[in-house]
Design a protein around this motif. Structure first.
Motif, PDB file in Angstrom:
ATOM      1  N   HIS A  98       0.402  -1.311   0.600  1.00  0.00           N
ATOM      2  CA  HIS A  98       0.129  -0.076  -0.107  1.00  0.00           C
ATOM      3  C   HIS A  98       0.619   0.954   0.043  1.00  0.00           C
ATOM      4  O   HIS A  98       0.670   2.319  -0.505  1.00  0.00           O
ATOM      5  CB  HIS A  98      -1.125  -0.008   1.405  1.00  0.00           C
ATOM      6  CG  HIS A  98      -1.469   1.140   1.328  1.00  0.00           C
ATOM      7  ND1 HIS A  98      -2.266   2.359   1.398  1.00  0.00           N
ATOM      8  CD2 HIS A  98      -3.500   1.040   0.529  1.00  0.00           C
ATOM      9  CE1 HIS A  98      -2.641   3.284   1.574  1.00  0.00           C
ATOM     10  NE2 HIS A  98      -3.601   2.835   1.008  1.00  0.00           N
ATOM     11  N   ALA A  99       1.842   1.127   0.680  1.00  0.00           N
ATOM     12  CA  ALA A  99       2.666   2.437   0.934  1.00  0.00           C
ATOM     13  C   ALA A  99       3.231   2.792  -0.353  1.00  0.00           C
ATOM     14  O   ALA A  99       3.971   3.939  -1.028  1.00  0.00           O
ATOM     15  CB  ALA A  99       3.753   2.194   2.010  1.00  0.00           C
ATOM     16  N   ARG A 100       3.949   1.265  -1.437  1.00  0.00           N
ATOM     17  CA  ARG A 100       4.620   1.753  -2.542  1.00  0.00           C
ATOM     18  C   ARG A 100       3.568   2.230  -3.812  1.00  0.00           C
ATOM     19  O   ARG A 100       3.989   3.281  -4.370  1.00  0.00           O
ATOM     20  CB  ARG A 100       5.163   0.570  -2.524  1.00  0.00           C
ATOM     21  CG  ARG A 100       6.638   0.619  -3.998  1.00  0.00           C
ATOM     22  CD  ARG A 100       7.539   0.112  -4.218  1.00  0.00           C
ATOM     23  NE  ARG A 100       8.610  -0.898  -2.768  1.00  0.00           N
ATOM     24  CZ  ARG A 100       8.708  -1.174  -2.160  1.00  0.00           C
ATOM     25  NH1 ARG A 100       8.996  -2.386  -3.677  1.00  0.00           N
ATOM     26  NH2 ARG A 100       9.985  -1.763  -1.559  1.00  0.00           N
ATOM     27  N   CYS A 101       2.302   1.859  -3.617  1.00  0.00           N
ATOM     28  CA  CYS A 101       1.392   1.880  -4.711  1.00  0.00           C
ATOM     29  C   CYS A 101       0.814   3.170  -3.999  1.00  0.00           C
ATOM     30  O   CYS A 101       0.851   4.467  -4.754  1.00  0.00           O
ATOM     31  CB  CYS A 101      -0.008   1.186  -4.240  1.00  0.00           C
ATOM     32  SG  CYS A 101      -1.301   1.800  -5.413  1.00  0.00           S
ATOM     33  N   GLN A 102       0.824   3.904  -2.650  1.00  0.00           N
ATOM     34  CA  GLN A 102       0.561   5.582  -2.228  1.00  0.00           C
ATOM     35  C   GLN A 102       1.221   6.119  -2.818  1.00  0.00           C
ATOM     36  O   GLN A 102       1.327   7.293  -3.725  1.00  0.00           O
ATOM     37  CB  GLN A 102       1.010   5.630  -0.964  1.00  0.00           C
ATOM     38  CG  GLN A 102       0.058   6.839  -0.830  1.00  0.00           C
ATOM     39  CD  GLN A 102      -1.021   6.943  -0.774  1.00  0.00           C
ATOM     40  OE1 GLN A 102      -1.840   6.370  -0.671  1.00  0.00           O
ATOM     41  NE2 GLN A 102      -0.979   8.475  -1.504  1.00  0.00           N
ATOM     42  N   VAL A 103       2.839   5.821  -2.820  1.00  0.00           N
ATOM     43  CA  VAL A 103       4.556   6.903  -3.339  1.00  0.00           C
ATOM     44  C   VAL A 103       4.382   6.638  -4.830  1.00  0.00           C
ATOM     45  O   VAL A 103       4.539   8.001  -5.343  1.00  0.00           O
ATOM     46  CB  VAL A 103       5.716   6.008  -3.031  1.00  0.00           C
ATOM     47  CG1 VAL A 103       6.602   6.783  -3.665  1.00  0.00           C
ATOM     48  CG2 VAL A 103       6.201   6.329  -1.522  1.00  0.00           C
ATOM     49  N   LEU A 104       3.815   5.829  -5.858  1.00  0.00           N
ATOM     50  CA  LEU A 104       3.874   5.868  -7.170  1.00  0.00           C
ATOM     51  C   LEU A 104       2.691   7.053  -7.525  1.00  0.00           C
ATOM     52  O   LEU A 104       2.870   7.553  -8.264  1.00  0.00           O
ATOM     53  CB  LEU A 104       3.437   4.577  -7.715  1.00  0.00           C
ATOM     54  CG  LEU A 104       3.787   4.012  -9.507  1.00  0.00           C
ATOM     55  CD1 LEU A 104       4.414   4.763  -9.965  1.00  0.00           C
ATOM     56  CD2 LEU A 104       3.212   3.048  -9.545  1.00  0.00           C
ATOM     57  N   GLN A 105       1.615   6.340  -6.718  1.00  0.00           N
ATOM     58  CA  GLN A 105       0.309   7.499  -7.234  1.00  0.00           C
ATOM     59  C   GLN A 105       0.721   9.289  -6.835  1.00  0.00           C
ATOM     60  O   GLN A 105       0.299   9.655  -8.132  1.00  0.00           O
ATOM     61  CB  GLN A 105      -0.759   7.189  -5.995  1.00  0.00           C
ATOM     62  CG  GLN A 105      -2.641   8.416  -6.715  1.00  0.00           C
ATOM     63  CD  GLN A 105      -2.316   8.651  -6.127  1.00  0.00           C
ATOM     64  OE1 GLN A 105      -1.861   9.051  -4.781  1.00  0.00           O
ATOM     65  NE2 GLN A 105      -2.810  10.059  -6.537  1.00  0.00           N
ATOM     66  N   GLU A 106       1.103   9.369  -5.785  1.00  0.00           N
ATOM     67  CA  GLU A 106       1.829  10.852  -5.577  1.00  0.00           C
ATOM     68  C   GLU A 106       2.578  11.462  -6.907  1.00  0.00           C
ATOM     69  O   GLU A 106       2.954  12.490  -7.331  1.00  0.00           O
ATOM     70  CB  GLU A 106       2.515  10.838  -4.664  1.00  0.00           C
ATOM     71  CG  GLU A 106       1.708  10.970  -3.525  1.00  0.00           C
ATOM     72  CD  GLU A 106       1.937  10.665  -1.606  1.00  0.00           C
ATOM     73  OE1 GLU A 106       2.830  10.536  -2.021  1.00  0.00           O
ATOM     74  OE2 GLU A 106       1.279   9.963  -0.901  1.00  0.00           O
ATOM     75  N   ILE A 107       3.808  10.434  -7.536  1.00  0.00           N
ATOM     76  CA  ILE A 107       4.456  10.769  -8.027  1.00  0.00           C
ATOM     77  C   ILE A 107       3.900  11.161  -9.385  1.00  0.00           C
ATOM     78  O   ILE A 107       3.879  12.101  -9.883  1.00  0.00           O
ATOM     79  CB  ILE A 107       5.275   9.643  -8.917  1.00  0.00           C
ATOM     80  CG1 ILE A 107       6.559  10.299  -7.374  1.00  0.00           C
ATOM     81  CG2 ILE A 107       6.203   9.381  -9.978  1.00  0.00           C
ATOM     82  CD1 ILE A 107       7.576   7.760  -7.473  1.00  0.00           C
ATOM     83  N   ILE A 108       2.711  10.058  -9.877  1.00  0.00           N
ATOM     84  CA  ILE A 108       2.013   9.844 -10.815  1.00  0.00           C
ATOM     85  C   ILE A 108       0.703  11.099 -10.946  1.00  0.00           C
ATOM     86  O   ILE A 108       0.828  11.693 -11.935  1.00  0.00           O
ATOM     87  CB  ILE A 108       1.413   8.325 -11.275  1.00  0.00           C
ATOM     88  CG1 ILE A 108       2.369   7.924 -11.661  1.00  0.00           C
ATOM     89  CG2 ILE A 108       0.383   8.920 -12.057  1.00  0.00           C
ATOM     90  CD1 ILE A 108       2.965   7.754 -13.041  1.00  0.00           C
TER      91      ILE A 108
END
Length: 141
Positions: free
Chosen positions: A89-99
């Motif tokens: 979930h944390a990694r997904c959240q970071v990717l979402q923020e980058i995108i």
């Protein structure tokens, strides 16, 4: 068209981030969907859109390329992680923020630069080339 694709990507992130670690199949399916949306989109931008803008907006395009590179790296890391891993979930959240940051800059700065630099005919031709580049894009990182 690019805005519609951006919206589909952001919607997919929303669905992904609403899942729990027990939703392994849903996470796998949503991540596969995200990959199918993101990779061709980025490839089309990198092969058609950014090179056309690079002469006029060098700094913007270099930043866009770099944001793609970082997003691909985090996506690759997310794909390697088991969907039930507590870090997923944390990694997904970071990717979402980058995108999301990338999309915001693109829609507010890059698209404006493109509209100033190119006429309607040029933009239509670029859209056709973009669609072709997406079809030829690799689906793996």
């Amino acid at each position: 068209m690019l805005r519609d694709e951006h919206e589909a990507v952001l919607d997919t992130f929303e669905e992904m981030l609403e899942t729990t670690s027990r939703a392994v199949k849903t996470r796998k399916d949503q991540l596969a969907k995200l990959q199918q949306l993101l990779l061709p989109h980025m490839a089309g931008e990198e092969k058609v859109f950014y090179p056309a803008l690079q002469q006029e907006e060098q700094e913007l395009t270099f930043e866009a390329y770099e944001e793609h590179r970082v997003a691909k790296s985090v996506l690759k890391d997310l794909l390697a992680l088991s969907p039930d891993d507590e870090r997923w979930h944390a990694r997904c959240q970071v990717l979402q923020e980058i995108i999301a940051h990338h999309i915001e800059e693109e829609e507010s700065e890059v698209f404006d630069a493109a509209e100033e630099s190119f006429g309607d005919d040029e933009l239509d031709e670029m859209e056709q080339r973009f669609e072709q580049a997406k079809k030829q894009a690799p689906m793996e990182l």
